[in-house]
Design an enzyme around this catalytic site. Sequence first.
Site, PDB file in Angstrom:
ATOM      1  CD  GLU A 266     -29.514   3.332  26.479  1.00  0.00           C
ATOM      2  OE1 GLU A 266     -28.500   3.115  27.180  1.00  0.00           O
ATOM      3  OE2 GLU A 266     -30.005   2.481  25.713  1.00  0.00           O
TER       4      GLU A 266
ATOM      5  CD  GLU B 256     -31.921  -1.455  25.124  1.00  0.00           C
ATOM      6  OE1 GLU B 256     -32.407  -1.261  26.232  1.00  0.00           O
ATOM      7  OE2 GLU B 256     -32.169  -0.725  24.149  1.00  0.00           O
TER       8      GLU B 256
HETATM    9  N1  COA Z   1     -28.775   8.322  16.015  1.00  0.00           N
HETATM   10  C1  COA Z   1     -28.757   9.036  14.892  1.00  0.00           C
HETATM   11  N2  COA Z   1     -27.635   9.314  14.214  1.00  0.00           N
HETATM   12  C2  COA Z   1     -26.491   8.822  14.709  1.00  0.00           C
HETATM   13  C3  COA Z   1     -26.428   8.060  15.873  1.00  0.00           C
HETATM   14  C4  COA Z   1     -27.648   7.800  16.550  1.00  0.00           C
HETATM   15  N3  COA Z   1     -27.699   7.053  17.640  1.00  0.00           N
HETATM   16  N4  COA Z   1     -25.144   7.703  16.105  1.00  0.00           N
HETATM   17  C5  COA Z   1     -24.428   8.256  15.112  1.00  0.00           C
HETATM   18  N5  COA Z   1     -25.225   8.920  14.270  1.00  0.00           N
HETATM   19  C6  COA Z   1     -24.858   9.687  13.083  1.00  0.00           C
HETATM   20  C7  COA Z   1     -24.185  10.992  13.443  1.00  0.00           C
HETATM   21  O1  COA Z   1     -25.160  11.978  13.709  1.00  0.00           O
HETATM   22  C8  COA Z   1     -23.396  11.253  12.170  1.00  0.00           C
HETATM   23  O2  COA Z   1     -24.267  11.764  11.196  1.00  0.00           O
HETATM   24  P1  COA Z   1     -23.822  13.024  10.276  1.00  0.00           P
HETATM   25  O3  COA Z   1     -22.628  12.513   9.509  1.00  0.00           O
HETATM   26  O4  COA Z   1     -25.019  13.263   9.418  1.00  0.00           O
HETATM   27  O5  COA Z   1     -23.488  14.118  11.232  1.00  0.00           O
HETATM   28  C9  COA Z   1     -22.974   9.871  11.728  1.00  0.00           C
HETATM   29  O6  COA Z   1     -23.870   8.955  12.350  1.00  0.00           O
HETATM   30  C10 COA Z   1     -21.563   9.500  12.129  1.00  0.00           C
HETATM   31  O7  COA Z   1     -21.463   9.616  13.555  1.00  0.00           O
HETATM   32  P2  COA Z   1     -20.257  10.370  14.287  1.00  0.00           P
HETATM   33  O8  COA Z   1     -20.705  10.712  15.666  1.00  0.00           O
HETATM   34  O9  COA Z   1     -19.761  11.486  13.430  1.00  0.00           O
HETATM   35  O10 COA Z   1     -19.166   9.209  14.287  1.00  0.00           O
HETATM   36  P3  COA Z   1     -17.957   9.012  15.318  1.00  0.00           P
HETATM   37  O11 COA Z   1     -17.116   7.949  14.731  1.00  0.00           O
HETATM   38  O12 COA Z   1     -17.332  10.315  15.668  1.00  0.00           O
HETATM   39  O13 COA Z   1     -18.650   8.486  16.679  1.00  0.00           O
HETATM   40  C11 COA Z   1     -20.170   7.099  17.977  1.00  0.00           C
HETATM   41  C12 COA Z   1     -19.298   7.213  16.695  1.00  0.00           C
HETATM   42  C13 COA Z   1     -20.954   5.817  17.854  1.00  0.00           C
HETATM   43  C14 COA Z   1     -19.281   7.093  19.212  1.00  0.00           C
HETATM   44  C15 COA Z   1     -21.115   8.339  18.054  1.00  0.00           C
HETATM   45  O14 COA Z   1     -21.784   8.468  16.817  1.00  0.00           O
HETATM   46  C16 COA Z   1     -22.161   8.237  19.141  1.00  0.00           C
HETATM   47  O15 COA Z   1     -21.847   8.418  20.313  1.00  0.00           O
HETATM   48  N6  COA Z   1     -23.446   7.956  18.770  1.00  0.00           N
HETATM   49  C17 COA Z   1     -24.555   7.981  19.692  1.00  0.00           C
HETATM   50  C18 COA Z   1     -24.525   6.838  20.644  1.00  0.00           C
HETATM   51  C19 COA Z   1     -25.676   6.900  21.616  1.00  0.00           C
HETATM   52  O16 COA Z   1     -25.742   7.727  22.487  1.00  0.00           O
HETATM   53  N7  COA Z   1     -26.625   5.971  21.447  1.00  0.00           N
HETATM   54  C20 COA Z   1     -27.778   5.860  22.316  1.00  0.00           C
HETATM   55  C21 COA Z   1     -28.951   6.515  21.704  1.00  0.00           C
HETATM   56  S1  COA Z   1     -30.377   6.356  22.755  1.00  0.00           S
END
Ligand code: COA
Length: 259
Positions: free
Chosen positions: A133, A113
Amino acid sequence: MYENILLEIDGSIAILTINRPDKMNAVNNATVDELDQALSEIEKNPDLRVMILTGAGDKSFVAGADIFEVQKRDQILARSETRRRQEVYSRIEALEIPSIAAINGWALGTGLELAMACTMRIASAKARLGQPEVKLGIIPGAGGTQRLPKLIGMGRAMEMILTGEPIKPDQALVFGLVNKVVEPEQLMDEVKVLAATLIERPKLAVQYGKEAVLRYAEGSLAEGLAHESYLHALACGTEDKKEGIAAFIDKRKPDFTGK
Ligand code: COA
Protein backbone atom coordinates in the site's frame (compact mmCIF):
# COMPACT_ATOMS: atom_id res chain seq x y z
CA MET A 1 -25.62 -16.99 -6.84
CA TYR A 2 -22.28 -15.22 -6.27
CA GLU A 3 -20.50 -13.15 -8.93
CA ASN A 4 -17.11 -12.60 -7.36
CA ILE A 5 -16.58 -15.69 -5.23
CA LEU A 6 -17.27 -19.42 -5.37
CA LEU A 7 -18.47 -21.41 -2.38
CA GLU A 8 -18.05 -25.14 -2.76
CA ILE A 9 -18.91 -27.68 -0.09
CA ASP A 10 -16.70 -30.78 -0.18
CA GLY A 11 -17.87 -33.10 2.60
CA SER A 12 -17.16 -31.18 5.80
CA ILE A 13 -14.90 -28.65 4.07
CA ALA A 14 -16.08 -25.29 2.73
CA ILE A 15 -13.88 -24.06 -0.10
CA LEU A 16 -14.21 -20.33 -0.62
CA THR A 17 -12.53 -19.02 -3.77
CA ILE A 18 -12.11 -15.36 -4.66
CA ASN A 19 -13.10 -15.52 -8.30
CA ARG A 20 -11.92 -12.51 -10.31
CA PRO A 21 -8.94 -14.11 -12.05
CA ASP A 22 -8.85 -11.51 -14.86
CA LYS A 23 -8.33 -8.90 -12.11
CA MET A 24 -5.81 -11.02 -10.19
CA ASN A 25 -8.66 -11.67 -7.73
CA ALA A 26 -8.55 -8.09 -6.48
CA VAL A 27 -11.21 -7.67 -3.81
CA ASN A 28 -13.81 -5.01 -4.61
CA ASN A 29 -16.64 -3.93 -2.31
CA ALA A 30 -19.07 -6.39 -3.91
CA THR A 31 -16.64 -9.22 -3.14
CA VAL A 32 -16.57 -8.17 0.52
CA ASP A 33 -20.39 -8.28 0.66
CA GLU A 34 -20.41 -11.72 -0.95
CA LEU A 35 -17.77 -12.96 1.48
CA ASP A 36 -19.99 -11.77 4.31
CA GLN A 37 -22.95 -13.71 2.89
CA ALA A 38 -20.85 -16.82 2.35
CA LEU A 39 -19.64 -16.66 5.95
CA SER A 40 -23.27 -16.66 7.09
CA GLU A 41 -23.89 -19.76 4.96
CA ILE A 42 -20.84 -21.44 6.43
CA GLU A 43 -21.78 -20.53 9.99
CA LYS A 44 -25.28 -21.97 9.52
CA ASN A 45 -24.01 -25.34 8.30
CA PRO A 46 -23.30 -27.55 11.32
CA ASP A 47 -21.62 -30.24 9.19
CA LEU A 48 -18.69 -28.02 8.23
CA ARG A 49 -15.41 -28.49 10.09
CA VAL A 50 -12.84 -26.48 8.09
CA MET A 51 -12.88 -23.56 5.66
CA ILE A 52 -10.29 -23.23 2.89
CA LEU A 53 -9.80 -19.81 1.33
CA THR A 54 -8.03 -19.50 -2.01
CA GLY A 55 -7.91 -17.52 -5.26
CA ALA A 56 -9.08 -18.58 -8.72
CA GLY A 57 -6.53 -19.34 -11.42
CA ASP A 58 -2.85 -20.08 -11.03
CA LYS A 59 -1.38 -16.58 -10.70
CA SER A 60 -2.96 -14.89 -7.77
CA PHE A 61 -4.44 -15.55 -4.34
CA VAL A 62 -5.62 -11.93 -4.06
CA ALA A 63 -3.61 -9.00 -5.48
CA GLY A 64 -5.06 -6.45 -3.10
CA ALA A 65 -8.08 -4.23 -2.92
CA ASP A 66 -9.54 -3.18 -6.27
CA ILE A 67 -7.33 -0.24 -7.11
CA PHE A 68 -10.03 1.45 -9.17
CA GLU A 69 -12.26 1.59 -6.07
CA VAL A 70 -9.35 2.70 -3.88
CA GLN A 71 -8.81 5.52 -6.37
CA LYS A 72 -12.31 6.82 -5.57
CA ARG A 73 -11.84 6.74 -1.79
CA ASP A 74 -11.97 10.06 -0.01
CA GLN A 75 -11.53 10.22 3.74
CA ILE A 76 -15.18 9.42 4.48
CA LEU A 77 -15.47 6.52 2.04
CA ALA A 78 -12.12 5.17 3.19
CA ARG A 79 -13.33 4.97 6.79
CA SER A 80 -16.51 3.08 5.88
CA GLU A 81 -14.79 0.74 3.41
CA THR A 82 -11.92 -0.15 5.73
CA ARG A 83 -14.25 -0.69 8.69
CA ARG A 84 -16.45 -2.95 6.56
CA ARG A 85 -13.45 -5.05 5.47
CA GLN A 86 -12.14 -5.23 9.02
CA GLU A 87 -15.55 -6.43 10.20
CA VAL A 88 -15.81 -9.15 7.54
CA TYR A 89 -12.19 -10.32 7.94
CA SER A 90 -12.71 -10.47 11.71
CA ARG A 91 -15.69 -12.75 11.04
CA ILE A 92 -13.32 -15.10 9.20
CA GLU A 93 -10.91 -14.99 12.12
CA ALA A 94 -13.69 -15.65 14.62
CA LEU A 95 -15.40 -18.54 12.77
CA GLU A 96 -15.96 -21.48 15.12
CA ILE A 97 -14.23 -23.74 12.61
CA PRO A 98 -10.57 -23.27 11.65
CA SER A 99 -9.70 -21.80 8.28
CA ILE A 100 -6.69 -22.40 6.03
CA ALA A 101 -5.51 -19.91 3.42
CA ALA A 102 -4.22 -21.77 0.36
CA ILE A 103 -1.94 -19.04 -0.99
CA ASN A 104 -1.62 -19.96 -4.65
CA GLY A 105 0.06 -16.79 -5.96
CA TRP A 106 0.14 -13.07 -5.25
CA ALA A 107 -1.08 -12.29 -1.72
CA LEU A 108 -0.79 -8.52 -1.66
CA GLY A 109 -2.44 -5.87 0.46
CA THR A 110 -5.93 -7.00 1.33
CA GLY A 111 -4.93 -10.45 0.04
CA LEU A 112 -2.35 -10.84 2.76
CA GLU A 113 -4.83 -9.33 5.22
CA LEU A 114 -7.41 -11.97 4.26
CA ALA A 115 -4.82 -14.74 4.59
CA MET A 116 -3.83 -13.45 8.03
CA ALA A 117 -7.45 -13.55 9.19
CA CYS A 118 -7.35 -17.29 8.49
CA THR A 119 -6.25 -19.68 11.22
CA MET A 120 -3.31 -21.08 9.21
CA ARG A 121 -1.60 -20.45 5.89
CA ILE A 122 0.02 -22.78 3.36
CA ALA A 123 1.80 -21.14 0.43
CA SER A 124 2.74 -22.32 -3.03
CA ALA A 125 6.45 -21.90 -3.74
CA LYS A 126 5.53 -19.35 -6.41
CA ALA A 127 3.46 -17.16 -4.07
CA ARG A 128 4.61 -13.67 -3.11
CA LEU A 129 3.35 -11.95 0.02
CA GLY A 130 3.36 -8.26 0.76
CA GLN A 131 1.68 -5.08 1.97
CA PRO A 132 2.44 -2.78 -1.01
CA GLU A 133 0.00 0.00 0.00
CA VAL A 134 2.78 2.45 0.85
CA LYS A 135 3.77 2.48 -2.83
CA LEU A 136 0.31 3.92 -3.58
CA GLY A 137 0.58 6.56 -0.87
CA ILE A 138 -1.66 4.73 1.58
CA ILE A 139 -1.31 2.18 4.39
CA PRO A 140 -3.03 -1.17 5.00
CA GLY A 141 -6.65 -0.75 6.08
CA ALA A 142 -8.06 -4.24 6.59
CA GLY A 143 -6.03 -5.41 9.57
CA GLY A 144 -2.48 -5.47 8.15
CA THR A 145 -0.93 -3.08 10.66
CA GLN A 146 -2.35 -5.17 13.52
CA ARG A 147 -2.27 -8.82 12.43
CA LEU A 148 1.11 -8.69 10.66
CA PRO A 149 3.16 -7.59 13.72
CA LYS A 150 1.27 -10.11 15.86
CA LEU A 151 2.27 -12.89 13.49
CA ILE A 152 5.85 -11.91 12.64
CA GLY A 153 6.93 -9.25 15.16
CA MET A 154 7.11 -5.47 14.91
CA GLY A 155 10.50 -5.09 13.23
CA ARG A 156 9.67 -7.40 10.34
CA ALA A 157 6.16 -5.96 9.99
CA MET A 158 7.61 -2.44 9.92
CA GLU A 159 9.93 -3.43 7.09
CA MET A 160 7.16 -5.02 5.04
CA ILE A 161 4.65 -2.20 5.61
CA LEU A 162 7.06 0.72 5.23
CA THR A 163 8.95 -0.59 2.18
CA GLY A 164 5.96 -2.30 0.53
CA GLU A 165 8.31 -4.94 -0.86
CA PRO A 166 6.83 -8.45 -1.17
CA ILE A 167 8.59 -11.45 0.32
CA LYS A 168 9.10 -14.95 -1.03
CA PRO A 169 7.51 -17.99 0.63
CA ASP A 170 10.80 -19.27 2.13
CA GLN A 171 11.18 -15.92 3.89
CA ALA A 172 7.52 -16.01 4.95
CA LEU A 173 8.16 -19.46 6.44
CA VAL A 174 11.14 -18.19 8.45
CA PHE A 175 9.01 -15.25 9.63
CA GLY A 176 6.19 -17.59 10.71
CA LEU A 177 3.84 -15.87 8.27
CA VAL A 178 3.04 -19.20 6.61
CA ASN A 179 2.94 -22.66 8.17
CA LYS A 180 4.28 -24.52 5.16
CA VAL A 181 5.54 -23.98 1.61
CA VAL A 182 4.78 -26.57 -1.06
CA GLU A 183 5.14 -26.99 -4.81
CA PRO A 184 2.28 -25.24 -6.66
CA GLU A 185 0.74 -28.45 -7.96
CA GLN A 186 0.68 -29.93 -4.44
CA LEU A 187 -0.93 -26.94 -2.74
CA MET A 188 -4.55 -28.10 -2.57
CA ASP A 189 -3.59 -31.67 -1.64
CA GLU A 190 -1.41 -30.41 1.22
CA VAL A 191 -4.12 -28.04 2.42
CA LYS A 192 -6.62 -30.92 2.39
CA VAL A 193 -4.24 -33.14 4.36
CA LEU A 194 -4.08 -30.45 7.06
CA ALA A 195 -7.88 -30.07 6.87
CA ALA A 196 -8.30 -33.83 7.28
CA THR A 197 -6.14 -33.81 10.41
CA LEU A 198 -8.23 -31.00 11.88
CA ILE A 199 -11.43 -32.91 11.02
CA GLU A 200 -10.09 -36.04 12.70
CA ARG A 201 -9.62 -34.14 15.97
CA PRO A 202 -12.55 -33.66 18.38
CA LYS A 203 -14.64 -30.77 17.07
CA LEU A 204 -15.18 -28.94 20.34
CA ALA A 205 -11.54 -29.19 21.47
CA VAL A 206 -10.48 -27.66 18.12
CA GLN A 207 -13.05 -24.90 18.54
CA TYR A 208 -12.04 -24.11 22.12
CA GLY A 209 -8.33 -24.29 21.33
CA LYS A 210 -8.77 -21.81 18.48
CA GLU A 211 -10.79 -19.47 20.68
CA ALA A 212 -8.19 -19.61 23.44
CA VAL A 213 -5.27 -18.87 21.08
CA LEU A 214 -7.16 -15.92 19.57
CA ARG A 215 -7.31 -14.42 23.06
CA TYR A 216 -3.51 -14.37 23.01
CA ALA A 217 -3.67 -11.99 20.05
CA GLU A 218 -5.74 -9.58 22.14
CA GLY A 219 -2.82 -9.03 24.42
CA SER A 220 -3.70 -9.36 28.13
CA LEU A 221 -2.03 -12.38 29.75
CA ALA A 222 -4.43 -12.35 32.72
CA GLU A 223 -7.53 -12.37 30.49
CA GLY A 224 -5.99 -14.90 28.14
CA LEU A 225 -5.19 -17.26 31.00
CA ALA A 226 -8.69 -16.90 32.46
CA HIS A 227 -10.23 -17.73 29.07
CA GLU A 228 -7.90 -20.67 28.62
CA SER A 229 -8.96 -22.05 31.98
CA TYR A 230 -12.68 -21.64 31.25
CA LEU A 231 -12.36 -23.16 27.77
CA HIS A 232 -10.30 -26.04 29.17
CA ALA A 233 -13.08 -26.59 31.72
CA LEU A 234 -15.67 -26.59 28.90
CA ALA A 235 -13.63 -29.18 27.01
CA CYS A 236 -13.57 -31.31 30.17
CA GLY A 237 -17.37 -31.47 30.02
CA THR A 238 -17.44 -33.04 26.54
CA GLU A 239 -18.04 -36.67 25.60
CA ASP A 240 -15.03 -36.51 23.28
CA LYS A 241 -12.79 -35.80 26.27
CA LYS A 242 -14.01 -39.00 27.98
CA GLU A 243 -13.54 -40.91 24.73
CA GLY A 244 -10.10 -39.41 23.99
CA ILE A 245 -8.72 -40.36 27.37
CA ALA A 246 -10.42 -43.78 27.45
CA ALA A 247 -9.02 -44.56 23.99
CA PHE A 248 -5.52 -43.59 25.09
CA ILE A 249 -5.73 -45.82 28.16
CA ASP A 250 -7.24 -48.71 26.15
CA LYS A 251 -4.53 -48.25 23.47
CA ARG A 252 -7.11 -47.87 20.69
CA LYS A 253 -8.08 -45.21 18.13
CA PRO A 254 -10.62 -42.73 19.54
CA ASP A 255 -14.10 -42.58 18.05
CA PHE A 256 -15.04 -38.91 18.40
CA THR A 257 -18.65 -37.79 17.97
CA GLY A 258 -18.22 -34.03 18.13
CA LYS A 259 -20.12 -33.83 21.43
N1 COA B 1 -7.07 -3.90 -8.48
C1 COA B 1 -7.67 -3.91 -9.66
N2 COA B 1 -7.19 -4.55 -10.73
C2 COA B 1 -6.04 -5.22 -10.57
C3 COA B 1 -5.35 -5.27 -9.36
C4 COA B 1 -5.92 -4.57 -8.26
N3 COA B 1 -5.36 -4.59 -7.06
N4 COA B 1 -4.24 -6.03 -9.51
C5 COA B 1 -4.24 -6.42 -10.79
N5 COA B 1 -5.31 -5.94 -11.43
C6 COA B 1 -5.67 -6.10 -12.84
C7 COA B 1 -4.79 -5.27 -13.74
O1 COA B 1 -5.29 -3.95 -13.82
C8 COA B 1 -4.93 -6.05 -15.04
O2 COA B 1 -6.15 -5.71 -15.64
P1 COA B 1 -6.24 -5.41 -17.23
O3 COA B 1 -5.83 -6.72 -17.87
O4 COA B 1 -7.68 -5.08 -17.44
O5 COA B 1 -5.28 -4.30 -17.48
C9 COA B 1 -5.01 -7.49 -14.59
O6 COA B 1 -5.43 -7.46 -13.23
C10 COA B 1 -3.70 -8.24 -14.67
O7 COA B 1 -2.73 -7.52 -13.89
P2 COA B 1 -1.26 -7.18 -14.41
O8 COA B 1 -0.73 -6.07 -13.58
O9 COA B 1 -1.29 -6.98 -15.89
O10 COA B 1 -0.53 -8.56 -14.10
P3 COA B 1 1.03 -8.79 -13.82
O11 COA B 1 1.21 -10.26 -13.84
O12 COA B 1 1.87 -7.95 -14.71
O13 COA B 1 1.27 -8.22 -12.32
C11 COA B 1 0.74 -7.93 -9.97
C12 COA B 1 0.64 -8.86 -11.21
C13 COA B 1 -0.09 -8.58 -8.88
C14 COA B 1 2.19 -7.77 -9.55
C15 COA B 1 0.17 -6.53 -10.34
O14 COA B 1 -1.10 -6.70 -10.94
C16 COA B 1 0.01 -5.60 -9.16
O15 COA B 1 1.00 -5.06 -8.67
N6 COA B 1 -1.25 -5.38 -8.68
C17 COA B 1 -1.55 -4.41 -7.66
C18 COA B 1 -1.06 -4.83 -6.32
C19 COA B 1 -1.35 -3.79 -5.27
O16 COA B 1 -0.78 -2.73 -5.24
N7 COA B 1 -2.29 -4.12 -4.38
C20 COA B 1 -2.67 -3.25 -3.28
C21 COA B 1 -3.90 -2.50 -3.62
S1 COA B 1 -4.38 -1.45 -2.26
